[in-house]
Design a protein around this motif. Structure first.
Motif, PDB file in Angstrom:
ATOM      1  N   ALA A 172       0.829  -1.211   0.000  1.00 15.89           N
ATOM      2  CA  ALA A 172       0.000   0.000   0.000  1.00 15.89           C
ATOM      3  C   ALA A 172       0.859   1.255   0.000  1.00 15.89           C
ATOM      4  CB  ALA A 172      -0.913   0.010   1.225  1.00 15.89           C
ATOM      5  N   ASP A 204     -10.304  -0.320  -2.948  1.00 17.50           N
ATOM      6  CA  ASP A 204      -8.844  -0.273  -2.826  1.00 17.50           C
ATOM      7  C   ASP A 204      -8.363   0.985  -2.106  1.00 17.50           C
ATOM      8  OD1 ASP A 204      -8.698  -2.676  -4.123  1.00 17.50           O
ATOM      9  OD2 ASP A 204      -8.207  -1.831  -6.088  1.00 17.50           O
ATOM     10  N   TYR A 249      -0.421   3.591  -7.729  1.00 17.59           N
ATOM     11  CA  TYR A 249      -1.485   2.581  -7.851  1.00 17.59           C
ATOM     12  C   TYR A 249      -1.701   2.209  -9.311  1.00 17.59           C
ATOM     13  CZ  TYR A 249      -6.045   0.336  -7.673  1.00 17.59           C
ATOM     14  OH  TYR A 249      -7.079  -0.560  -7.827  1.00 17.59           O
ATOM     15  N   THR A 265      -4.874  -0.701   8.312  1.00 18.09           N
ATOM     16  CA  THR A 265      -4.428  -1.688   7.315  1.00 18.09           C
ATOM     17  C   THR A 265      -4.287  -3.106   7.867  1.00 18.09           C
ATOM     18  OG1 THR A 265      -2.101  -1.113   7.744  1.00 18.09           O
ATOM     19  CG2 THR A 265      -3.203   0.046   5.948  1.00 18.09           C
ATOM     20  N   ASN A 294      -6.441  -5.913   6.404  1.00 15.68           N
ATOM     21  CA  ASN A 294      -6.284  -6.186   4.967  1.00 15.68           C
ATOM     22  C   ASN A 294      -4.972  -6.899   4.641  1.00 15.68           C
ATOM     23  OD1 ASN A 294      -8.154  -3.676   5.147  1.00 15.68           O
ATOM     24  ND2 ASN A 294      -8.478  -4.463   3.089  1.00 15.68           N
ATOM     25  N   TYR A 308      -3.129  -0.899  -2.691  1.00 16.37           N
ATOM     26  CA  TYR A 308      -4.071  -0.060  -1.941  1.00 16.37           C
ATOM     27  C   TYR A 308      -3.515   1.346  -1.769  1.00 16.37           C
ATOM     28  CZ  TYR A 308      -6.269  -4.449  -0.367  1.00 16.37           C
ATOM     29  OH  TYR A 308      -6.889  -5.678  -0.314  1.00 16.37           O
TER      30      TYR A 308
END
Length: 196
Positions: free
Chosen positions: A39, A106, A67, A127, A130, A74
Motif C-alpha cells: 500500500a 482499494d 497505484y 491496514t 487487509n 491499496y
C-alpha cells in the motif's frame, strides 16, 4: 584541554547539523518509483472547502500514479479535520481518488489524526485487517526523512517516496519548509533527552 573538548564538540555538532540538512534536502532522490509494496500511505495536508490544497493534491497525484502503475495494491489516506471543516482531509482525498478512477474497495482511510505520528499509527491500525505489511510513504521530500523515521519506530516496513508533483517548487517556498523540517530533526534528540 577543556577548550579543545569544547571546540571538538562544537565541530561535531556543526558537521552533524550540515549532514542532517543535506540528508533532508536530498532524501528520496535515490528511491526507484518501481519499488513494490502492499500500500501507499498518503500523508494528509490541508483541504480547502472540500478540495485538496495544492500540497495535498501533489501527494495524492503521486499515490494515484503508484497505484495505476501497479506498484501498490491499496491507497491509504490520512488526515482528520479542523473544528470548522465539513470534511476531513482523508475524506476529501478519498473523493479525489475515486474521481480519478481508483476503485473504492482499494482505498482505506483514517480521519482522526492531526499530526504525522498519528497519521502513521492510525494508518497502521486501518491496514491490519487487509493483510498489508509493506508501505510506500508519500509526502513532500523535506517531510519524508522524519516521517519515515517515525514509521520505522512504529515497526512499519516502509520506504519514502517524494511526490514529483510537489507544490513546493520555488526556493521561496522550499526554504521555509526545509528549515522547519531541519529544526524538527535537530530538536528531536534534545526533546528525547529531556523526556528521559
Amino acid at each position: 584541554m577543556m577548550k579543545r573538548l569544547i571546540k571538538f564538540a562544537l565541530f561535531v555538532m556543526v558537521i552533524y547539523g550540515l549532514y542532517t540538512g543535506y540528508s533532508i534536502w536530498t532524501y528520496g532522490d535515490e528511491t526507484p518509483l518501481s519499488n513494490k509494496a502492499d500500500a501507499a500511505i498518503i500523508l494528509g495536508a490541508a483541504q480547502w472547502n472540500g478540495k485538496p490544497s495544492p500540497v495535498f493534491e501533489g501527494r495524492l497525484k503521486q499515490g494515484i500514479e503508484l497505484y495505476e502503475e501497479g506498484v501498490v495494491e491499496y491507497l491509504v489516506l490520512t488526515g482528520g479535520k479542523s473544528e470548522d471543516a465539513v470534511s476531513s482531509e482523508a475524506e476529501v482525498g478519498r473523493e479525489y481518488a475515486i474521481e480519478k478512477g481508483i476503485p473504492k474497495e482499494d482505498i482505506l482511510y483514517e480521519d482522526l489524526s492531526v499530526v504525522t505520528e498519528e497519521n502513521l499509527s492510525n494508518a497502521k491500525e486501518v491496514t491490519k485487517k487487509n493483510s498489508i505489511h509493506s508501505y510506500l510513504l508519500v509526502s513532500d521530500q523535506f517531510h519524508l526523512k522524519r516521517a519515515v523515521a517515525m514509521a520505522e519506530n512504529l515497526g512499519m516496513n516502509v520506504k519514502g517516496v517524494p511526490t514529483q508533483y510537489s507544490a513546493y517548487k520555488s526556493l521561496e517556498t522550499k526554504v521555509p519548509f526545509f528549515l522547519k523540517e531541519w529544526g524538527y530533526w535537530l530538536g528531536h534528540p534534545i526533546t528525547k533527552l529531556m523526556i528521559l
